[in-house]
Scaffold this motif. Structure first.
Motif, PDB file in Angstrom:
ATOM      1  N   GLU A  20       0.833  -1.214   0.000  1.00 17.70           N
ATOM      2  CA  GLU A  20       0.000   0.000   0.000  1.00 17.70           C
ATOM      3  C   GLU A  20       0.863   1.258   0.000  1.00 17.70           C
ATOM      4  O   GLU A  20       0.559   2.232  -0.690  1.00 17.70           O
ATOM      5  CB  GLU A  20      -0.926  -0.008   1.220  1.00 17.70           C
ATOM      6  CG  GLU A  20      -2.008  -1.076   1.170  1.00 17.70           C
ATOM      7  CD  GLU A  20      -2.831  -1.099   2.440  1.00 17.70           C
ATOM      8  OE1 GLU A  20      -3.801  -1.861   2.493  1.00 17.70           O
ATOM      9  OE2 GLU A  20      -2.506  -0.338   3.363  1.00 17.70           O
ATOM     10  N   LYS A  21       1.955   1.232   0.782  1.00 17.65           N
ATOM     11  CA  LYS A  21       2.844   2.397   0.813  1.00 17.65           C
ATOM     12  C   LYS A  21       3.482   2.634  -0.545  1.00 17.65           C
ATOM     13  O   LYS A  21       3.567   3.775  -1.028  1.00 17.65           O
ATOM     14  CB  LYS A  21       3.903   2.182   1.883  1.00 17.65           C
ATOM     15  CG  LYS A  21       4.823   3.379   2.055  1.00 17.65           C
ATOM     16  CD  LYS A  21       5.817   3.136   3.183  1.00 17.65           C
ATOM     17  CE  LYS A  21       6.753   4.336   3.348  1.00 17.65           C
ATOM     18  NZ  LYS A  21       7.747   4.093   4.412  1.00 17.65           N
ATOM     19  N   ALA A  22       3.946   1.557  -1.198  1.00 16.68           N
ATOM     20  CA  ALA A  22       4.550   1.707  -2.526  1.00 16.68           C
ATOM     21  C   ALA A  22       3.537   2.236  -3.537  1.00 16.68           C
ATOM     22  O   ALA A  22       3.857   3.106  -4.366  1.00 16.68           O
ATOM     23  CB  ALA A  22       5.126   0.366  -2.986  1.00 16.68           C
ATOM     24  N   ARG A  23       2.296   1.701  -3.466  1.00 19.68           N
ATOM     25  CA  ARG A  23       1.259   2.192  -4.395  1.00 19.68           C
ATOM     26  C   ARG A  23       0.939   3.666  -4.166  1.00 19.68           C
ATOM     27  O   ARG A  23       0.803   4.450  -5.112  1.00 19.68           O
ATOM     28  CB  ARG A  23       0.000   1.342  -4.225  1.00 19.68           C
ATOM     29  CG  ARG A  23      -1.084   1.692  -5.252  1.00 19.68           C
ATOM     30  CD  ARG A  23      -2.272   0.752  -5.166  1.00 19.68           C
ATOM     31  NE  ARG A  23      -2.974   0.879  -3.925  1.00 19.68           N
ATOM     32  CZ  ARG A  23      -2.905  -0.002  -2.928  1.00 19.68           C
ATOM     33  NH1 ARG A  23      -2.174  -1.097  -3.064  1.00 19.68           N
ATOM     34  NH2 ARG A  23      -3.588   0.175  -1.817  1.00 19.68           N
ATOM     35  N   ASP A  24       0.852   4.064  -2.891  1.00 22.77           N
ATOM     36  CA  ASP A  24       0.576   5.483  -2.583  1.00 22.77           C
ATOM     37  C   ASP A  24       1.707   6.381  -3.065  1.00 22.77           C
ATOM     38  O   ASP A  24       1.470   7.481  -3.597  1.00 22.77           O
ATOM     39  CB  ASP A  24       0.360   5.649  -1.077  1.00 22.77           C
ATOM     40  CG  ASP A  24      -0.869   4.930  -0.594  1.00 22.77           C
ATOM     41  OD1 ASP A  24      -0.945   4.653   0.616  1.00 22.77           O
ATOM     42  OD2 ASP A  24      -1.772   4.669  -1.422  1.00 22.77           O
ATOM     43  N   GLU A  25       2.978   5.935  -2.869  1.00 18.42           N
ATOM     44  CA  GLU A  25       4.094   6.757  -3.342  1.00 18.42           C
ATOM     45  C   GLU A  25       4.082   6.879  -4.864  1.00 18.42           C
ATOM     46  O   GLU A  25       4.360   7.954  -5.412  1.00 18.42           O
ATOM     47  CB  GLU A  25       5.405   6.123  -2.880  1.00 18.42           C
ATOM     48  CG  GLU A  25       5.620   6.222  -1.364  1.00 18.42           C
ATOM     49  CD  GLU A  25       6.902   5.523  -0.931  1.00 18.42           C
ATOM     50  OE1 GLU A  25       7.242   5.632   0.261  1.00 18.42           O
ATOM     51  OE2 GLU A  25       7.555   4.890  -1.783  1.00 18.42           O
ATOM     52  N   LYS A  26       3.762   5.799  -5.556  1.00 14.93           N
ATOM     53  CA  LYS A  26       3.696   5.860  -7.022  1.00 14.93           C
ATOM     54  C   LYS A  26       2.586   6.820  -7.474  1.00 14.93           C
ATOM     55  O   LYS A  26       2.769   7.622  -8.396  1.00 14.93           O
ATOM     56  CB  LYS A  26       3.452   4.461  -7.573  1.00 14.93           C
ATOM     57  CG  LYS A  26       3.442   4.393  -9.096  1.00 14.93           C
ATOM     58  CD  LYS A  26       3.268   2.969  -9.566  1.00 14.93           C
ATOM     59  CE  LYS A  26       3.326   2.891 -11.099  1.00 14.93           C
ATOM     60  NZ  LYS A  26       2.330   3.747 -11.740  1.00 14.93           N
ATOM     61  N   ILE A  27       1.430   6.739  -6.810  1.00 16.55           N
ATOM     62  CA  ILE A  27       0.321   7.643  -7.167  1.00 16.55           C
ATOM     63  C   ILE A  27       0.713   9.096  -6.926  1.00 16.55           C
ATOM     64  O   ILE A  27       0.443   9.994  -7.732  1.00 16.55           O
ATOM     65  CB  ILE A  27      -0.934   7.263  -6.375  1.00 16.55           C
ATOM     66  CG1 ILE A  27      -1.459   5.886  -6.828  1.00 16.55           C
ATOM     67  CG2 ILE A  27      -2.032   8.298  -6.561  1.00 16.55           C
ATOM     68  CD1 ILE A  27      -2.591   5.348  -5.984  1.00 16.55           C
ATOM     69  N   ALA A  28       1.372   9.359  -5.771  1.00 22.26           N
ATOM     70  CA  ALA A  28       1.798  10.734  -5.469  1.00 22.26           C
ATOM     71  C   ALA A  28       2.815  11.230  -6.495  1.00 22.26           C
ATOM     72  O   ALA A  28       2.763  12.383  -6.950  1.00 22.26           O
ATOM     73  CB  ALA A  28       2.380  10.789  -4.064  1.00 22.26           C
ATOM     74  N   HIS A  29       3.755  10.343  -6.899  1.00 19.47           N
ATOM     75  CA  HIS A  29       4.744  10.731  -7.905  1.00 19.47           C
ATOM     76  C   HIS A  29       4.068  11.031  -9.243  1.00 19.47           C
ATOM     77  O   HIS A  29       4.403  12.019  -9.916  1.00 19.47           O
ATOM     78  CB  HIS A  29       5.752   9.592  -8.060  1.00 19.47           C
ATOM     79  CG  HIS A  29       6.805   9.876  -9.102  1.00 19.47           C
ATOM     80  ND1 HIS A  29       7.804  10.826  -8.900  1.00 19.47           N
ATOM     81  CD2 HIS A  29       7.014   9.348 -10.334  1.00 19.47           C
ATOM     82  CE1 HIS A  29       8.573  10.870  -9.990  1.00 19.47           C
ATOM     83  NE2 HIS A  29       8.124   9.980 -10.865  1.00 19.47           N
TER      84      HIS A  29
END
Length: 340
Positions: A20-29
């Motif tokens: 979930e953290k990796a997905r959120d960081e990708k979305i934010a990027h």
């Protein structure tokens, strides 16, 4: 408690949190990248519009001059200079009412008056720019205060959630400790009752075995008148079948007592299993609540980031609009004045 299952659940939860953290960081990027691309496209569009307007003005200035028109002799601004002046002063006697040679705004002090008006227009433009700068500074201060307020509000929410989680953990720990103490007390009580019951049974069996009833003491049947007198109510002279029946009945009683004790032991084991299942269900519910709280907190962070990005984009748009509109207004005002 099934420790392997709990360890597997903890490992699965950590893997899920990392995903979930990796997905959120990708979305934010991706959102940051899209915002930058949108800003660049808007800037390019504004520059293209400015270049087109500049090219149009240069084309009109170079290839559409007023003196190239057929009706230029009717609109020639130098026609009055080439012709005989209509008047030499504002008090020229030729400037009669019927002559229509003198109107409001066509006095000989026109140049000084226009110079004063231009100076006054410049002062107004400077004052307008100053007002715009003050308004932008106020807006920036208000945005900073709003961001600080949102940060403080998020911090308070995080502290409140942390306190609630600590309170739930303390309550769960107290409940587990209380249940453990109750289980220990119940086990101790059952052991005492079981030991007391075994002791009572042994005393009863010993008393019965050593008593006159089971030992068939012939002396108890002797009456007060002598050995030849037998007390019927105390006579123990039974045959072998009656003795075997009594022994069988006693065995059944022992088996019944063992069966009752086994049922009690199974019931106690069932109670222990239900308590363990209730504790496990409580732990799963708490984990579910923590996951939901984490999801809500992540949604709130994403919403705050989107609002901040929208506010910043709006501020950039207002600044660019201001810097692109004010010079154009001045230019058209001067152009209209010159044409007039």
């Amino acid at each position: 408690i099934d420790k392997d299952a709990l360890d597997a659940q903890v490992k699965e939860r950590k893997i899920q949190e990392a995903a979930e953290k990796a997905r959120d960081e990708k979305i934010a990027h991706d959102m940051k990248k899209n915002d930058k691309l949108m800003c660049l496209l808007e800037e390019r569009q504004k520059n293209e519009i400015k270049d087109m307007n500049r090219a149009l003005i240069e084309f009109q200035k170079n290839f559409q001059k007023p003196e190239t028109r057929r009706e230029f002799d009717l609109n020639d601004p130098q026609a009055l200079k080439k012709d005989r002046p209509a008047r030499v002063s504002d008090s020229d006697p030729r400037c009669t009412i019927s002559g229509m040679q003198k109107f409001m705004g066509e006095d000989l002090n026109y140049d000084q008056r226009m110079k004063f008006q231009k100076e006054q227009l410049r002062e107004w433009s400077l004052q307008q720019q100053k007002d715009w700068k003050n308004a932008l500074a106020d807006q920036k201060l208000a945005d900073d205060l709003y961001d600080k307020f949102r940060i403080e509000l998020d911090r308070k929410i995080m502290e409140q959630e942390k306190k609630e989680e600590e309170s739930r953990r303390a309550v769960c720990t107290a409940i587990k400790t209380f249940n453990r103490i109750q289980a220990a007390e119940l086990d101790h009580k059952n052991e005492l009752e079981k030991a007391q019951k075994i002791k009572d049974d042994m005393d009863e069996i010993t008393c019965l075995l050593r008593g006159d009833f089971l030992s068939e003491n012939p002396d108890q049947a002797i009456g007060p008148l002598g050995k030849h007198h037998v007390l019927v109510d105390r006579w123990k002279g039974m045959n072998q079948e009656q003795l075997m029946a009594i022994r069988e009945f006693q065995k059944e009683q022992v088996l019944e007592n063992m069966r009752v004790r086994e049922q009690e032991r199974q019931r106690d084991a069932e109670w222990d299993r239900q308590r363990v299942q209730a504790a496990r269900a409580q732990l799963l519910w708490e984990r579910q609540q923590q996951r939901q709280s984490r999801v809500r907190r992540q949604d709130l962070d994403v919403m705050n980031a989107e609002l901040s990005q929208e506010q910043k984009a709006k501020n950039i748009y207002l600044k660019e609009e201001e810097y692109s509109n004010i010079p154009t207004d001045q230019y058209y005002a001067q152009f209209n004045t010159t044409t007039r």
